[in-house]
Design a protein around this motif. Sequence first.
Motif, mmCIF file in Angstrom:
data_model
loop_
_atom_site.group_PDB
_atom_site.id
_atom_site.type_symbol
_atom_site.label_atom_id
_atom_site.label_comp_id
_atom_site.label_asym_id
_atom_site.label_seq_id
_atom_site.Cartn_x
_atom_site.Cartn_y
_atom_site.Cartn_z
ATOM 1 N N VAL A 177 -11.073 -6.387 5.787
ATOM 2 C CA VAL A 177 -9.805 -5.844 6.267
ATOM 3 C C VAL A 177 -9.281 -4.854 5.231
ATOM 4 O O VAL A 177 -9.031 -5.224 4.088
ATOM 5 C CB VAL A 177 -8.772 -6.964 6.521
ATOM 6 C CG1 VAL A 177 -7.440 -6.353 6.923
ATOM 7 C CG2 VAL A 177 -9.266 -7.909 7.595
ATOM 8 N N ASP A 178 -9.143 -3.617 5.646
ATOM 9 C CA ASP A 178 -8.575 -2.576 4.791
ATOM 10 C C ASP A 178 -7.315 -2.067 5.473
ATOM 11 O O ASP A 178 -7.363 -1.568 6.597
ATOM 12 C CB ASP A 178 -9.567 -1.444 4.589
ATOM 13 C CG ASP A 178 -9.124 -0.490 3.487
ATOM 14 O OD1 ASP A 178 -7.991 -0.640 2.999
ATOM 15 O OD2 ASP A 178 -9.923 0.389 3.113
ATOM 16 N N GLN A 231 0.871 2.600 14.329
ATOM 17 C CA GLN A 231 1.226 1.714 13.219
ATOM 18 C C GLN A 231 2.488 0.933 13.531
ATOM 19 O O GLN A 231 2.569 -0.270 13.257
ATOM 20 C CB GLN A 231 1.410 2.551 11.948
ATOM 21 C CG GLN A 231 0.134 3.193 11.443
ATOM 22 C CD GLN A 231 0.397 4.187 10.331
ATOM 23 O OE1 GLN A 231 1.425 4.852 10.309
ATOM 24 N NE2 GLN A 231 -0.539 4.322 9.408
ATOM 25 N N GLU A 232 3.475 1.608 14.092
ATOM 26 C CA GLU A 232 4.716 0.926 14.443
ATOM 27 C C GLU A 232 4.469 -0.141 15.500
ATOM 28 O O GLU A 232 5.032 -1.242 15.432
ATOM 29 C CB GLU A 232 5.733 1.942 14.944
ATOM 30 C CG GLU A 232 7.108 1.342 15.238
ATOM 31 C CD GLU A 232 8.102 2.392 15.677
ATOM 32 O OE1 GLU A 232 9.249 2.035 15.962
ATOM 33 O OE2 GLU A 232 7.718 3.585 15.742
ATOM 34 N N ALA A 266 0.832 -1.207 0.000
ATOM 35 C CA ALA A 266 0.000 0.000 0.000
ATOM 36 C C ALA A 266 0.863 1.251 0.000
ATOM 37 O O ALA A 266 0.537 2.247 -0.665
ATOM 38 C CB ALA A 266 -0.925 -0.015 1.213
ATOM 39 N N ARG A 267 1.966 1.222 0.719
ATOM 40 C CA ARG A 267 2.840 2.397 0.746
ATOM 41 C C ARG A 267 3.553 2.574 -0.589
ATOM 42 O O ARG A 267 3.779 3.705 -1.031
ATOM 43 C CB ARG A 267 3.846 2.262 1.884
ATOM 44 C CG ARG A 267 3.190 2.417 3.245
ATOM 45 C CD ARG A 267 4.141 2.170 4.381
ATOM 46 N NE ARG A 267 3.490 2.422 5.668
ATOM 47 C CZ ARG A 267 4.011 2.141 6.839
ATOM 48 N NH1 ARG A 267 5.216 1.582 6.902
ATOM 49 N NH2 ARG A 267 3.358 2.401 7.954
ATOM 50 N N ALA A 327 -1.253 1.572 6.829
ATOM 51 C CA ALA A 327 -0.169 1.986 5.948
ATOM 52 C C ALA A 327 0.028 3.494 5.933
ATOM 53 O O ALA A 327 1.166 3.976 5.881
ATOM 54 C CB ALA A 327 -0.439 1.483 4.524
ATOM 55 N N LEU A 328 -1.064 4.259 5.972
ATOM 56 C CA LEU A 328 -0.993 5.710 5.844
ATOM 57 C C LEU A 328 -1.623 6.366 7.067
ATOM 58 O O LEU A 328 -2.409 5.745 7.782
ATOM 59 C CB LEU A 328 -1.722 6.179 4.578
ATOM 60 C CG LEU A 328 -1.284 5.535 3.257
ATOM 61 C CD1 LEU A 328 -2.129 6.069 2.121
ATOM 62 C CD2 LEU A 328 0.187 5.784 3.000
ATOM 63 N N THR A 329 -1.272 7.602 7.275
ATOM 64 C CA THR A 329 -1.852 8.367 8.370
ATOM 65 C C THR A 329 -3.050 9.153 7.868
ATOM 66 O O THR A 329 -3.250 9.318 6.660
ATOM 67 C CB THR A 329 -0.820 9.328 8.965
ATOM 68 O OG1 THR A 329 -0.429 10.284 7.957
ATOM 69 C CG2 THR A 329 0.410 8.582 9.445
ATOM 70 N N ALA A 330 -3.839 9.644 8.826
ATOM 71 C CA ALA A 330 -5.033 10.409 8.444
ATOM 72 C C ALA A 330 -4.664 11.727 7.783
ATOM 73 O O ALA A 330 -5.457 12.289 7.028
ATOM 74 C CB ALA A 330 -5.890 10.661 9.688
#
Length: 957
Positions: A893-894, A809-810, A592-593, A899-902
């Motif tokens: 599941v998404d 996320q980490e 995704a990243r 993977a990304l921040t808001a």
Amino acid sequence: MGAPAPAREGRSVRIVAPWVRTRLRTAPGAAAAMAVLVVLTAYLAAAFPRSVDAYERNGLRHDIRTAVAAESVLEVSMRAPGPRVPQADREEALRGAWVARAQEKITGSLPAPVRADEGGSAYGVRTSQPVEGTDAWLPAPDNLPPMLTLAAQAGLDRHSTLREGRLPRAEGAVTERTGEVEAAVTAATAKSLRIRVGSVVHVPGVDRDELRVRITGIVVPRDPTNSYWAVEPTLGSPALVTKPSRDLPPPRYWRASLLLAPDAAPALLGTTGEPQMYWRIAPDTTALTARDAPGLASRIASLENGPELTRLRAPTVVGPSAVVATGLDEIVAAHRSMRSAIAPVVTVAALGIGAVAAVVLVMAGSLLAVRRQAELALLRSRGGSLRAIGGRLLAETAVIAVPATAVGLLLAVLTVPEARLLPAVVAAGSAGLLACAALPVRAVVRHRRPRPHGGREDLVRARPSRRRTIAELTLLALAIGAVLALRRRGTGGSGGSGGSGGSGAVDDVDYLVSSAPILVGLIAALVLVRLYPLPLRFAGRPAGRLRGAVGFLSLARAGRAASSGALPLLALLIALTTAAFGGSVLAGIDGARERAAVLATGADARIGVVGSSPVLPDGLAAAVRGSAGVGEVTAIRVEYGVPLPSDAKGFRTALGVTMIGVEPKAYARLARQTGLGEFPADALKPVGGGGVRDGGSDAGRVLPAIASPAVAERLGDQPRDIQSAAGDFKVRVAEIRANTPGAPGGDYLLVNAADLTQRAPTTLLVTGGKLDGDALRRAVAGFGTGPGNGLTVKLRSDERKAFVNTPMQEGAERIYAAAIAAGAGYALLALLLSLSQTAPERLTLLARLRTMGLTRRQGRQLLGLEVLPQALLAAVGGAFVGWATIVLLAPGVDLVRLALTATSDVTLDGAPLRADPWSLVLPAVGVLALAAAVSVVQAWWAGRQGSINELRAGDSR
């Protein structure tokens, strides 16, 4: 040493050896191994809830600290009192002392968990509307005077360093009619607006002469990122602001701030700036935890429009016209949304590893019970009750498990600080309780009835009872029913999947969804353990007709696998499933990243022009093609803000899109390589004429175009007029694609550049497998087009590096990595325990066969082939169960939120979970390799020990 004292007459002496001490001295190695296993399991059980607490807490604090200061502060503001209020009262309300007292009242009345950070908070009086600097010596880039904010903000001495002059003071009692006040400016403002110490800036007055602002000092912010400066950026540095206009380029003017003394604020009443009192409360995050998030959101809502706002509006606090504004509620909502997305996925790993650990503990207890079967049978035959035997075994294991559990809990507390203790105690205690109960329960169940000595334990003789068969069928039916219900419902429970409710949904986690690996693994284990001996027995018949005996013997023994083989198989299946799911999640996040990085650039590199004349210089494309690692260079013309006609009413609107002119064949190759809107090059056939007729633009041409869905919907299926800097023409939508490299993630209109009147390229899209970013920048550096019109180089690799993990996320990725490692470790333990349970029997068989002429090489082959079917079953079954679990959970599941921040600039339509082949194959291959290694070690050990020790053991099996 004296002789022992004689026993008294008439009293018998009963000498009883302490059971627990005797057993621990008899088998210290087994006790130590059990203690290590319990320490490890208790540590993992206690560390999981503490780790979740830690990353959720750090995530909330990080989100608030790193948010834009204007959004994270809680701003209370109030207009200055109106003309109906007596003049003296109006001026008193703006003085520094009154504003400071109001600040103390506001911070003192904040409801928990909202707390104020005094070091980042600011308060004072400012002009809510910028005022014009009327002096001719002030810079005016496009003949527009600078617009100034006059701010009497307290604490300037604490938040700045004086570079020149002195800080401003209020000489005497400043009133609305005061003609001159003192102010300071930052060094950046002084440089841009050519202000020096002693300069006087004039601003318009209301019903009075201009207000003179004398500059007495130049300061430098100590921490420009502190919310004291960052909420209103022009306090620290001026900005060139574009004035809305149809002129190209649009005119610009300076926006800056002058910093007055707090007691000079009453002078602002005489200006056109509409003075406003404000209190900017920076949130203190040092004591915030994730459990405070719901209460924090509730209190903020109450402060914005609720009971807490009513309290602030009391005359004794601020006043009836007080207004509260903040973006903190949106920050907290984004945090809770990410938590809801992450929690179910993390729970899958936790439940999977927890189930494997529980099975391994039960297997360890079963192994001890099997090894002590003769001892316990003897005690039972001599009158030992089940309660007495179970109690002694419980005491024996408790002496090992309880201290080991305490050690594991202590390690978890030390390694994961600042988290709740109770969930960790409950989790570690559960692991310790299971470790204590595994051996006594297994022994009591096994010895409820007398068992004949020397009976076979394999499936040939020890066939499951009807009661066990009914229990397995019931469990199988329940598991299948749960999986079918899960599949029909999807992930409709909470847990970030959208929807709510559902039985089992607790704290935003649907445990039925998260237990999918356990359910699918249980089904597979119950089915496979019953079915797999059958094909081995059938295969044994033709193997018996072969010359060698090794193949037949290995298949025959594998076909008579122990009847308790469901536990190790279940452990291996769940461990492999969890590892496959975790590996697929990590691979999905990385994918995704990568996709987001491509969407940010449109290619491996993007070169554009920033300035009023965005046209690439001649020779740039050739220089880029010669750079190291460059594969293809695609030149395109990008024009932003092209207006579209309305399809509904037939008139133009202010909505503009990005129009891209391309060379179809080269651009089609680029779209295919990047996966962004692949299309056939023939869709953009040129219409001829080059966009010119009779020396002017041909507005009657109809160009085929490729458009994004929103643009295609607006244009419809008829030719529509387009007016742009590249020419006037009509377009008809030929293809619809969601994305394109020239404007990834946005609405666009794609046409053939050959049909444009102005076709000079503005952007280069570069691809290359081994692109050298430094070399590319050096090649571009020599083609700058003058001041204000610089070239920019945007690399996909740099964008990929920019997607750094937030603490949440980490933390989730770290838990998944730990789950994969723990799953591998428990899978190894399950395999070792399974093979250790039958190791004496295999070694005895090997010794007897050697007396009949079996060579060492044949012995190794026999052990390896005997273990191979079970290991192959676990490997293939684990890969299949992992794939089935991912297919089962994938619709809900998404991975975007993982993977990304808001706050990411890139928007992904979705990042669905897909099975990662390496995550399925590698763990399965690892199981086969471990099984082969264990069999080789056992064969080597048997050869080293010799046959005499095994043959004289007297085991009839």
